[in-house]
Structures are given as structure tokens and as C-alpha cells.
Motif scaffolding. Structure first.
Motif, PDB file in Angstrom:
ATOM      1  N   SER A 180       0.796  -1.113  -0.047  1.00 32.32           N
ATOM      2  CA  SER A 180      -0.109   0.092  -0.055  1.00 32.32           C
ATOM      3  C   SER A 180       0.864   1.374   0.080  1.00 32.32           C
ATOM      4  CB  SER A 180      -0.829  -0.038   1.375  1.00 32.32           C
ATOM      5  OG  SER A 180      -0.291   0.147   2.439  1.00 32.32           O
ATOM      6  N   LEU A 181       2.052   1.316   0.814  1.00 31.38           N
ATOM      7  CA  LEU A 181       2.817   2.436   0.993  1.00 31.38           C
ATOM      8  C   LEU A 181       3.481   2.672  -0.636  1.00 31.38           C
ATOM      9  CD1 LEU A 181       4.879   2.437   4.178  1.00 31.38           C
ATOM     10  CD2 LEU A 181       3.470   4.292   3.285  1.00 31.38           C
ATOM     11  N   LEU A 182       4.022   1.624  -1.219  1.00 29.84           N
ATOM     12  CA  LEU A 182       4.617   1.713  -2.542  1.00 29.84           C
ATOM     13  C   LEU A 182       3.506   2.097  -3.552  1.00 29.84           C
ATOM     14  CD1 LEU A 182       6.935   1.498  -4.520  1.00 29.84           C
ATOM     15  CD2 LEU A 182       6.553  -1.216  -4.646  1.00 29.84           C
ATOM     16  N   ALA A 183       2.477   1.684  -3.787  1.00 28.70           N
ATOM     17  CA  ALA A 183       1.361   1.978  -4.444  1.00 28.70           C
ATOM     18  C   ALA A 183       0.928   3.438  -4.276  1.00 28.70           C
ATOM     19  CB  ALA A 183       0.203   1.052  -4.404  1.00 28.70           C
ATOM     20  N   GLY A 184       0.704   3.922  -2.982  1.00 28.03           N
ATOM     21  CA  GLY A 184       0.330   5.108  -2.715  1.00 28.03           C
ATOM     22  C   GLY A 184       1.153   6.209  -3.124  1.00 28.03           C
ATOM     23  N   LEU A 185       2.600   5.862  -2.959  1.00 31.02           N
ATOM     24  CA  LEU A 185       3.578   6.851  -3.524  1.00 31.02           C
ATOM     25  C   LEU A 185       3.739   7.141  -5.006  1.00 31.02           C
ATOM     26  CD1 LEU A 185       6.669   5.717  -1.112  1.00 31.02           C
ATOM     27  CD2 LEU A 185       5.384   8.028  -0.978  1.00 31.02           C
ATOM     28  N   LEU A 186       3.457   5.955  -5.682  1.00 27.34           N
ATOM     29  CA  LEU A 186       3.087   6.207  -7.119  1.00 27.34           C
ATOM     30  C   LEU A 186       1.948   7.119  -7.491  1.00 27.34           C
ATOM     31  CD1 LEU A 186       4.530   2.597  -8.030  1.00 27.34           C
ATOM     32  CD2 LEU A 186       5.836   4.665  -8.202  1.00 27.34           C
ATOM     33  N   THR A 187       0.860   6.575  -6.845  1.00 29.88           N
ATOM     34  CA  THR A 187      -0.351   7.210  -7.117  1.00 29.88           C
ATOM     35  C   THR A 187      -0.120   8.778  -6.837  1.00 29.88           C
ATOM     36  OG1 THR A 187      -1.545   5.390  -6.661  1.00 29.88           O
ATOM     37  CG2 THR A 187      -2.647   7.350  -6.746  1.00 29.88           C
ATOM     38  N   GLY A 188       0.253   9.083  -5.610  1.00 30.14           N
ATOM     39  CA  GLY A 188       0.580  10.404  -5.289  1.00 30.14           C
ATOM     40  C   GLY A 188       1.293  11.205  -6.335  1.00 30.14           C
ATOM     41  N   ALA A 189       2.324  10.744  -6.703  1.00 33.68           N
ATOM     42  CA  ALA A 189       3.325  11.097  -7.955  1.00 33.68           C
ATOM     43  C   ALA A 189       2.553  11.497  -9.058  1.00 33.68           C
ATOM     44  CB  ALA A 189       4.223  10.432  -8.270  1.00 33.68           C
ATOM     45  N   ALA A 190       1.460  10.766  -9.395  1.00 35.58           N
ATOM     46  CA  ALA A 190       0.597  10.989 -10.845  1.00 35.58           C
ATOM     47  C   ALA A 190      -0.314  11.988 -10.498  1.00 35.58           C
ATOM     48  CB  ALA A 190      -0.199   9.617 -10.996  1.00 35.58           C
ATOM     49  N   LEU A 191      -0.677  12.088  -9.205  1.00 38.54           N
ATOM     50  CA  LEU A 191      -1.742  13.337  -8.790  1.00 38.54           C
ATOM     51  C   LEU A 191      -1.041  14.688  -8.914  1.00 38.54           C
ATOM     52  CD1 LEU A 191      -3.648  12.264  -5.693  1.00 38.54           C
ATOM     53  CD2 LEU A 191      -3.997  11.661  -8.105  1.00 38.54           C
ATOM     54  N   ARG A 192       0.184  14.757  -9.099  1.00 42.29           N
ATOM     55  CA  ARG A 192       0.722  16.104  -9.338  1.00 42.29           C
ATOM     56  C   ARG A 192       0.423  16.605 -10.890  1.00 42.29           C
ATOM     57  NH1 ARG A 192       6.000  16.199  -5.654  1.00 42.29           N
ATOM     58  NH2 ARG A 192       5.699  18.213  -5.772  1.00 42.29           N
ATOM     59  N   LEU A 193      -0.015  15.768 -11.597  1.00 43.65           N
ATOM     60  CA  LEU A 193      -0.264  16.325 -13.023  1.00 43.65           C
ATOM     61  C   LEU A 193      -0.900  17.437 -12.814  1.00 43.65           C
ATOM     62  CD1 LEU A 193      -0.714  12.974 -14.654  1.00 43.65           C
ATOM     63  CD2 LEU A 193       1.330  14.363 -14.777  1.00 43.65           C
ATOM     64  N   PRO A 194      -0.558  18.643 -13.619  1.00 49.56           N
ATOM     65  CA  PRO A 194      -1.225  19.796 -13.820  1.00 49.56           C
ATOM     66  C   PRO A 194      -2.799  19.791 -14.207  1.00 49.56           C
ATOM     67  CG  PRO A 194       0.797  20.074 -14.679  1.00 49.56           C
ATOM     68  CD  PRO A 194       0.658  18.913 -14.510  1.00 49.56           C
ATOM     69  N   CYS A 195      -2.874  18.787 -15.204  1.00 52.30           N
ATOM     70  CA  CYS A 195      -4.487  18.512 -15.669  1.00 52.30           C
ATOM     71  C   CYS A 195      -5.437  18.095 -14.606  1.00 52.30           C
ATOM     72  CB  CYS A 195      -4.277  17.626 -16.877  1.00 52.30           C
ATOM     73  SG  CYS A 195      -3.917  15.928 -16.398  1.00 52.30           S
ATOM     74  N   LEU A 196      -4.878  17.714 -13.609  1.00 52.18           N
ATOM     75  CA  LEU A 196      -5.863  17.458 -12.629  1.00 52.18           C
ATOM     76  C   LEU A 196      -6.472  18.474 -11.860  1.00 52.18           C
ATOM     77  CD1 LEU A 196      -4.161  13.808 -11.537  1.00 52.18           C
ATOM     78  CD2 LEU A 196      -6.029  14.349 -13.053  1.00 52.18           C
ATOM     79  N   ALA A 197      -6.048  19.587 -12.038  1.00 48.28           N
ATOM     80  CA  ALA A 197      -6.660  20.811 -11.209  1.00 48.28           C
ATOM     81  C   ALA A 197      -6.580  20.822  -9.959  1.00 48.28           C
ATOM     82  CB  ALA A 197      -7.955  21.060 -11.959  1.00 48.28           C
ATOM     83  N   GLN A 198      -5.308  20.698  -9.385  1.00 47.63           N
ATOM     84  CA  GLN A 198      -5.432  20.634  -7.755  1.00 47.63           C
ATOM     85  C   GLN A 198      -5.508  22.176  -7.341  1.00 47.63           C
ATOM     86  OE1 GLN A 198      -1.625  19.040  -6.065  1.00 47.63           O
ATOM     87  NE2 GLN A 198      -2.126  19.994  -3.993  1.00 47.63           N
ATOM     88  N   PRO A 199      -6.534  22.177  -6.234  1.00 45.28           N
ATOM     89  CA  PRO A 199      -6.838  23.856  -5.837  1.00 45.28           C
ATOM     90  C   PRO A 199      -5.523  24.137  -5.212  1.00 45.28           C
ATOM     91  CG  PRO A 199      -7.807  21.870  -4.429  1.00 45.28           C
ATOM     92  CD  PRO A 199      -7.200  20.974  -5.434  1.00 45.28           C
ATOM     93  N   PRO A 200      -5.622  25.645  -5.494  1.00 44.59           N
ATOM     94  CA  PRO A 200      -4.679  26.530  -4.772  1.00 44.59           C
ATOM     95  C   PRO A 200      -4.900  26.458  -3.299  1.00 44.59           C
ATOM     96  CG  PRO A 200      -6.220  28.030  -5.993  1.00 44.59           C
ATOM     97  CD  PRO A 200      -6.682  26.490  -6.131  1.00 44.59           C
TER      98      PRO A 200
END
Length: 464
Positions: free
Chosen positions: A407-427
């Protein structure tokens, strides 16, 4: 380089959800069917009895996940609408996604996926892992990012559960290891990779109010009442299910009382912390799941519930600030304290119970059904089958290690993917605010700190 139009992030959510639902409709039309009704009266009566036995518990779980968990997340005063709505969206999205993957993995025969109530129930267990994990990043992520978390976590959960329950033979009827521990460390991995090493100050909108704490505590009470159904629903009917319900009630009752004691003692003025009550009262249900159907005295359930509550309260009081200070680890809902620490405690307790159980009281008193109805104890057909109690206890420990590591390994990889600008993380200035995603009738209460109404409107148009 041309800039992206400001409407693109806003349209990404309905577009992705529409494509997903369309693909699901096509998949169901081509491959999914119901089991054929039995022509024999005896088999039909058996199916009816099974339905009447499982459906009331199934309804309890629906209330837990949709109403109870949704309300529990409303402790953020200006994010309650988003918390409930996103929880509801993720629950439905993850359940449908799990039905597809689980059907292809376990129920695909002769070109068809056979669907029944049990399949739906186990798919909802996969959805639970997503609902728990996103608690670590609640309020600081967009709906598109949450859908990516669900898309990535469900297949990893199914694969990890298959390894833990089927191959290692871990006994975990209530999902302590496979659901709670796995989802906790997946969420923490996502949080760490997404937010990095920068320490974030307390956001002015994330401080609970009296009203938000009260609403969250109502969610806790709903979860507390229905939790035994979650633990016992997949136990074998009869003694195992009866014992699981009793043990769960005892553990949760003890955790509720112990939480009151620990919270009062840790506060200088002796007052109770609402956050401790909202989480510590449920810690016993997390820890007891792995041993709920095992042959152990009632005092063991009470002791485990009390210990898990103490671990949860101490985690909120000392461990969470320490992890935030030393590791810059963001855990918005404290999932490590409610799901991680009690889950580890429960896994250790399962190994101890197995080692202490004598042959004349242990073998026939363990349920042969795992949280996903994989026969986790086929190797234990007599007492422990070919494996002894020591080896089974070792398997319980190994299952815990696999759950945390994967879970830790998969979570780290998923979190890295969430940093893509197209996913519109709120300021940062627009985090924890319903007005970012919903039409709010009274907009006078929603502007961010230090911003005018015009600036807020422009920010919403740019980032929604």
C-alpha cells in the motif's frame, strides 16, 4: 506555447465520469448477467434464506458508508457539502470499478460475469479502502484527483487481498489488515508523494467549529451502531457470526468508554476533545475485525477495544504532530490513528490469539470465510490443517507486512501521478471551501481570507 483554456479543468470531471459510465454500460451489456434461477424448490429456498440473512446487514453497511462516513468527514466547517458529495461519488465510482475488475478476476465464466448480491457487497469493501485513503488528503485535492486515487487503488487492493488471503491464508474476517491497514498506508503514501516535504501551516478554514464537530459526531454514532454488521456480514452464519457480533459490540463499547477517559486525562482542564470522540470510539471496531470470529474470552475483546482507543487518542495527541513536524506528513482526517494503529494492534492480537488457542477450542471456532469470501482457512480444515498454530501466526504477521509495504509503494506512485497539472489541484487559498465546487446560495460567507468578492469570483472561474 499556448495556454490551456480555463474551462478545461472544469470540464474534465464530467467528461471523465461520462466516459467511464458509458464504458461501464457497454461492458455490462456485453458481459454481465445474473445467475440463472434454480429450478429446484430446495435450492430456491436456500437462496431465499441466504438473501434474507445477508440483506439486512448489507443495508446496515450502506448506511455506514453513505451516511455515517459522509457525516464523519464534515468536521471541516466550510467543506461539509464537498466531503459528503465526494464521499458519495467515490463510493459509487469505486464500487462499479471494483465490480468490473472483480468480475474479470473471479467471476468470468464462459464469456459472462455472473452478478449477485455477494459480488456487490465485496465490491463495496473495495470501495471502502478508497473512502478511507482519501481522508489523508481531504480538502486539498480536486474531484479529478480523487477519481485517479480510486482508479489506482481498487486494482492494487484486489491484488493485495488476493496475495494476503488466498496465497498467505491470512484470517481476517473483518478486514482489519486487508481493508483498514492497507487503505491507511495507501492514503499516507499518496499524501507524502503529493504534498512533498514542505510543511504546511494550519489553514484558517480547517479549524472545526462547534456545529461541524457536532455533525461529525453524529456520523460517528451512526458508524458505531452499524459497525457489527460490517464485521460479521461475511462470517459463516451461526456460531461464527454470532461470536463476531458479540466481540465487536464489546470492543466498541470498551473503546467508547476508554476514549472518554484518555481524552479527559490528556487535556489539562479535563475537558473532552471532539476529535478524540469522533475517532477513538470507533477504534475498537477496527482492531477487533481480524479476531472477531475467533474463539477467545469476552474479556479479550474488551481489552483489545480499550487498547485500540488508547492508541488512537495517543496518536492524535502526540504521533500526528510528530509525523507532521519530522516527516512533513499530511494526514487531514487522522487515518493513521483510527485505521493504522488499531489495525496493527489487531493484527498482532490475531497472532497472539492463534498461539494461545488450544486445539480443542480453536479449530472449529474460526470462520472459514474471509472478507472477500475467499476461503482463507482451507488449510485449516481440521484444526490448522498442514500448518500449525505457529505458522498461522507467522502468516498473520506476514500479511500485515505485505499490506503495509504494497500500500505504501502504490500510494507513493499514485500520489506522484496526482501532481499532473491537468488534474486541477486547488490552490492553497481555496482549499477546504465548498464554493470551489458547488453553487452556494449565500456567497457572502465563502470568500477566502484577505480576498475581495471580485477576486474570489475570478479565482473560482480560473480553477473550478
Amino acid at each position: 506555447m499556448a495556454t490551456l483554456p480555463p474551462t478545461r479543468p472544469r470540464r474534465l470531471l464530467p467528461l471523465s465520469l461520462g466516459l467511464f459510465q458509458g464504458a461501464l454500460l457497454l461492458f455490462f451489456a456485453l458481459f454481465v448477467t445474473y445467475d440463472k434461477p434454480s429450478a429446484q424448490a430446495e435450492d430456491a429456498n436456500l437462496v431465499a434464506n441466504q438473501l434474507y440473512g445477508i440483506f439486512p446487514l448489507f443495508q446496515d453497511i450502506q448506511v455506514m458508508l453513505v451516511v455515517g462516513l459522509g457525516l464523519l468527514l464534515t468536521f471541516l466547517p466550510r467543506y461539509g457539502l464537498s466531503a459528503i458529495a465526494h464521499n458519495f461519488l467515490l463510493f459509487n465510482f469505486s464500487t462499479q470499478w471494483a465490480l468490473v475488475l472483480q468480475g474479470l478476476l473471479h467471476h468470468f465464466h464462459h464469456g459472462q460475469v455472473h452478478l449477485d448480491l455477494h459480488n456487490l457487497l465485496t465490491a463495496e469493501f473495495a470501495a471502502v479502502t478508497v473512502l478511507i485513503s482519501v481522508g489523508a488528503i481531504l480538502g486539498r485535492t480536486s474531484p479529478c484527483q480523487l477519481l485517479v486515487v480510486a482508479t489506482c487503488e481498487v486494482p492494487v487492493y484486489l491484488a493485495t487481498e488476493l496475495a494476503i488471503v488466498t496465497h498467505l491464508g491470512v484470517l481476517d474476517v473483518g478486514g482489519t489488515i486487508t481493508i483498514h491497514v492497507f487503505s491507511c498506508y495507501f492514503g499516507l503514501g499518496v499524501s507524502k508523494a503529493l504534498f512533498g516535504a514542505a510543511q504546511r501551516p494550519v489553514h484558517p478554514k480547517e479549524t472545526p467549529t462547534h456545529r461541524s464537530d457536532l455533525l461529525s459526531l453524529v456520523g460517528t454514532l451512526i458508524l458505531w451502531v452499524f459497525w457489527p454488521s460490517f464485521v460479521a456480514v461475511l462470517c459463516q452464519p451461526g456460531d461464527a457470526q454470532h461470536r463476531a457480533i458479540l466481540n465487536t459490540l464489546l470492543a466498541m463499547s470498551a473503546s467508547a468508554v476508554t476514549t472518554m477517559v484518555a481524552s479527559s486525562l490528556l487535556e489539562r482542564d479535563g475537558k473532552l476533545s471532539p476529535g478524540h470522540l469522533q475517532n477513538g470510539s470507533l477504534a475498537g471496531g477496527v482492531a477487533i475485525g481480524v479476531v472477531a470470529d475467533m474463539a477467545m474470552p469476552p474479556v479479550a475483546a474488551l481489552a483489545l477495544g480499550s487498547l485500540s482507543a488508547v492508541a488512537c487518542v495517543l496518536g492524535f495527541r502526540f504521533l500526528t504532530p510528530l509525523l507532521a513536524r519530522k516527516l512533513a506528513l499530511q494526514d487531514q482526517c487522522g487515518i493513521h490513528n483510527l485505521h493504522g494503529l488499531p489495525g496493527i494492534l489487531g493484527a498482532v492480537a490475531s497472532a497472539v490469539v492463534i498461539l494461545l488457542a488450544s486445539k480443542d477450542t480453536s479449530g472449529s471456532h474460526f470462520s472459514s470465510v474471509s472478507p472477500v469470501r475467499c476461503n482463507a482457512s482451507e488449510a485449516a480444515e481440521g484444526q490448522w490443517g498442514d500448518r500449525g498454530a505457529g505458522r498461522q501466526a507467522l502468516c498473520q504477521t506476514a500479511g500485515l507486512a505485505v499490506a503495509i509495504g504494497s500500500s505504501l509503494l502504490a500510494g507513493l506512485l499514485t500520489g506522484a501521478a496526482l501532481r499532473l497539472p491537468c488534474l486541477a489541484q486547488p490552490p492553497e487559498q481555496l482549499c477546504f471551501d465548498d464554493s470551489l465546487y458547488f453553487k452556494i446560495q449565500d456567497q457572502t460567507e465563502s470568500p477566502g481570507p484577505g480576498s475581495t468578492a471580485k477576486e474570489e469570483a475570478l479565482a473560482l472561474k480560473e480553477h473550478v
